[in-house]
Enzyme design. Structure first.
Site, short mmCIF file in Angstrom:
data_model
loop_
_atom_site.label_atom_id
_atom_site.label_comp_id
_atom_site.label_asym_id
_atom_site.label_seq_id
_atom_site.Cartn_x
_atom_site.Cartn_y
_atom_site.Cartn_z
NE ARG A 309 -4.06 -1.99 0.80
CZ ARG A 309 -4.99 -2.41 1.62
NH1 ARG A 309 -5.23 -1.74 2.74
NH2 ARG A 309 -5.68 -3.49 1.35
CD GLU A 311 -3.30 4.21 3.11
OE1 GLU A 311 -3.86 3.15 2.82
OE2 GLU A 311 -3.39 4.80 4.20
NE ARG A 317 -4.91 2.79 12.69
CZ ARG A 317 -6.20 2.69 12.87
NH1 ARG A 317 -6.65 1.87 13.80
NH2 ARG A 317 -7.04 3.37 12.15
CG HIS A 318 -1.31 3.07 8.32
ND1 HIS A 318 -1.92 3.93 9.21
CD2 HIS A 318 -2.31 2.56 7.57
CE1 HIS A 318 -3.22 3.94 8.98
NE2 HIS A 318 -3.49 3.13 8.00
CD GLU A 460 -11.09 -1.64 9.24
OE1 GLU A 460 -11.42 -0.44 9.17
OE2 GLU A 460 -10.60 -2.29 8.30
CB SER A 463 -12.52 -4.15 5.70
OG SER A 463 -13.50 -3.19 5.66
NE ARG A 511 -3.88 -2.10 11.09
CZ ARG A 511 -4.69 -1.16 10.62
NH1 ARG A 511 -5.97 -1.23 10.89
NH2 ARG A 511 -4.23 -0.20 9.88
#
Lengths: 537, 179
Positions: A309, A311, A317-318, A460, A463, A511
């Site tokens: 990812r 991002e 947490r990323h 979370e 998903s 995670r």
């Protein structure tokens, strides 16, 4: 006193122009005395040393730097015992042990060396005597920390517990010691410092911490700490349990491509790679391929693989690259068949970790504060609307179709914990407007969708949803979201040849481990983490 | 805070007819009570209301000379520092932290009973407390406790919606990670 006065006198006469002050003279005298003492002890030591070195070394051949192991000798007669097994060898003669020098200190005729093997430590003792010479003790005391050594020793039980080691009831009386791989004398970080518990309450205790960047830059050393050894063994356990539980439920493991031609999931950013004369992308999720596998009659699939990812999020947490544990399942009539399967898989994973990895959890708890993970069986399922109601009761204003912000998610997690006493819960029936275009809407209420999120400790982790398996409906929903259907033509095509209704979800392995243990940063659970600022090691 | 509305609220609190409250040319609040006597200035008005009041709060505020002096100091502090400070981003944080520390071992500002001091600070700070997120309310646990305690009294909240403090009780039940 006499000495001092003499010095003062001589200083005064010697100085000539400047009479040295009384204080200055005293200082000079003190310095002279110190130098004399130093010279005296140095001479004594040298004499001692010389005497020692010159004395016959009756232990030569039983210690030293081993030559580099190039697979020259098999030495199969040497039987090695691992440190945790030593207790069953007490009083049964000599054993060979290979491990690392955790600490070593020699005092005159004795040397205490702590040997470390992954998470276990044992005390070794060398004392000058018939078998061990002075030179050997000196050699043992000088072995650099972290060097790998082979020792032949006799395990003996000790009358008082050795608190500083994991093997507290025995120690090894060394007879032979060889260095197999010597470590550099200056280490960028000390394993002791890196393993120190983060007790903020200890005011007197040493507060030397190794900060995260130093740890990550010297990951090879940092990973040797008992807590890190335990964390990654637990992570392996999560993967193993995931595979075993799903295989038992009839799932097949598949592997999906990571180099793809188009961005699979809307929203997240992609990494571009040059692909011969073109460019390609690194997969953000195996979503598309899981669904194609279902359309290809695999019925129930799961995949464990890298997810990329791009991002630019620098949070706790990323990561830009992490391991995704994804699953997809065809169902008969209702997506709850899948929801319950996923929920039960999680419950089984938590149970497996609790029962089979309790030692690892405890080892992590030695360094980091670990609050036991609570969960319900069967897992708690709340509807999104119920969650919103709980938040409103606590004074948070949020719309019916508004996505949960991170602070609201965390607060909801705590409200759920306070009300139901569980760290894991599922939120079902999310509003349609905040989910991706391929999510199946709720047939009874157009505001909601057949989608769900799962939370651990208020954050979370999964998903998922029922996916639209009808190509015409999919085109309709894509248009509704303003997506150019030509770009996803291949995706839509896969549903044109008959596809069963299906649903699934994906979790981030790092995670899950981070939240299961209650750690504060995801880099602690990624062996060689990747984030916008880190590409090495 | 030193406006007509707040003075009226406090008057209601004390169970006293407010009389005529208005701002004079210098924008200072004045009260024209019985016998057409006018007093000006927030603290002075509060004292005059208290003298006419038979409520517990008022009686407590004058029980001893020391209490009276402390109450007056708090009212001044509320007017000069708390009310304007609560509108500034940085000062308000300091204010909340200081009050929170104060209330660790106290239930009321002066002594062990409710006084005008509590009322003055309550009204000075209520807009600020209203704007706090549940997490903030939890961080200022003791201040929240005092505020919640005061707002339960009907004469203080006077039919207005009460602020929600339910999440501060999560503090012992579910601390949560990464907050």
């Amino acid at each position: 006193m006499v000495e001092e006065k003499e010095n003062t006198a001589s200083a005064n006469t010697a100085a000539g122009q400047e009479p040295v002050s009384k204080k200055g003279a005293k200082k000079q005298a003190k310095a002279a005395k110190k130098a004399e003492q130093k010279a005296g002890t140095a001479a004594a030591l040298a004499a001692d040393d010389a005497a020692g070195d010159n004395a016959a070394d009756h232990a030569s051949g039983r210690y030293g730097l081993s030559e580099m192991i190039q697979s020259k000798d098999k030495r199969s007669e040497r039987e090695f015992v691992s440190v945790p097994e030593l207790s069953s060898h007490v009083g049964k003669g000599l054993v060979w042990v290979r491990g690392r020098v955790h600490t070593s200190r020699s005092k005159g005729k004795q040397c205490f060396l702590i040997l470390r093997q992954q998470s276990s430590t044992v005390q070794c003792i060398l004392a000058v005597g018939d078998i061990i010479s002075k030179q050997m003790v000196k050699f043992a005391g000088n072995i650099p920390k972290e060097s790998i050594i082979d020792i032949q020793a006799k395990p003996v039980s000790v009358p008082t517990r050795i608190e500083s080691c994991t093997e507290q009831l025995l120690e090894l009386c060394v007879e032979q010691i060889f260095v197999i791989s010597q470590a550099k004398a200056q280490l960028p970080l000390q394993i002791e410092d890196a393993s120190r518990p983060e007790n903020a309450d200890e005011a007197d205790g040493l507060n030397i911490r190794v900060n995260q960047d130093t740890r990550l830059d010297n990951r090879v050393l940092d990973l040797r700490t008992p807590a890190n050894q335990a964390i990654f063994r637990l992570e392996a356990g999560v993967c193993r349990l995931f595979r075993d539980i799903l295989t038992e439920k009839g799932f097949t493991e598949i592997h999906t491509p990571k180099i793809i031609s188009a961005a699979s999931e809307g929203g997240a950013n992609v990494f571009t790679v040059s692909y011969f004369k073109d460019s390609a992308y690194l997969a953000q999720s195996p979503q598309l391929y899981k669904q194609m596998a279902i359309a290809a009659d695999f019925d129930k699939v799961y995949t464990v693989g890298a997810v990329f990812r791009a991002e630019d999020s620098n949070t706790h947490r990323h990561l830009t690259e992490f391991v995704g544990l994804d699953l997809e399942m065809a169902f008969k009539y209702h997506y709850h068949e899948v929801l319950h399967t996923i929920g039960n898989t999680f419950t089984a994973i938590f149970k497996g970790l609790r029962d089979k990895y309790s030692r690892e959890i405890e080892a992590v708890g030695q360094q980091y504060k670990v609050e036991p993970f609570k969960f319900l069986e069967p897992p708690l399922i709340l509807e999104f609307a119920e969650g919103v109601a709980m938040l409103r009761e606590a004074g948070i204003e949020t719309g019916d179709e508004e996505d949960l912000s991170t602070p609201n998610e965390k607060l909801l997690g705590r409200l759920v914990k306070a009300k139901y006493d569980t760290d894991f819960y599922i939120l079902d029936k999310f509003p349609l407007s905040i989910r991706p275009f391929y999510t199946m809407p709720d047939p009874n209420n157009p505001i909601y969708s057949n989608s769900y999120d799962m939370f651990m400790r208020g954050e979370e982790i999964l998903s998922g949803a029922q996916r639209i398996h009808d190509p015409e409906y999919l085109i309709e929903r894509a248009k509704h979201h303003g997506i150019d259907t030509t770009k996803i033509a291949a995706y839509i095509e896969s549903f044109r040849y008959g596809c069963p209704p299906h649903a699934g979800g994906g979790i981030g392995m790092e995670r899950v481990v981070m939240l299961y243990l209650g750690l504060d940063n995801i880099r602690k659970t990624s062996m060689f983490p990747r984030d916008p600022k880190r590409l090495t090691p | 805070m030193c406006d007509v509305a707040t003075v009226q609220k406090i008057a209601n609190c004390l169970g006293v007819a407010p009389g005529k409250i208005q701002l004079n040319e210098e924008q200072v609040v004045t009260r024209t009570g019985a016998q057409n006597k006018t007093v000006s200035g927030f603290a002075t008005i509060l004292e005059s209301l208290a003298r006419e009041s038979k409520s517990e709060t008022a009686q407590n505020s004058i029980v001893t000379k020391e209490v009276q002096a402390q109450v007056y100091q708090w009212i001044e502090f509320a007017v000069l520092y708390v009310a304007p400070g609560s509108k500034d981003k940085h000062v308000s944080k300091q204010l909340l932290a200081d009050f929170n520390k104060l209330f660790i071992s106290k239930s009321y500002l002066v002594g062990h009973f409710i006084t005008l001091a509590d009322l003055a600070v309550y009204y000075a700070i209520s807009e600020l407390v209203k704007s706090l997120s549940p997490l903030d309310k939890e961080n200022y646990l003791n201040l929240s406790r005092w505020f919640d305690h005061l707002q339960q009294r009907p004469e203080i909240h006077q039919g207005e919606p009460m602020l929600n403090f339910t999440t501060i009780y999560l503090h012992n039940w579910a601390t949560g990670t990464h907050i």
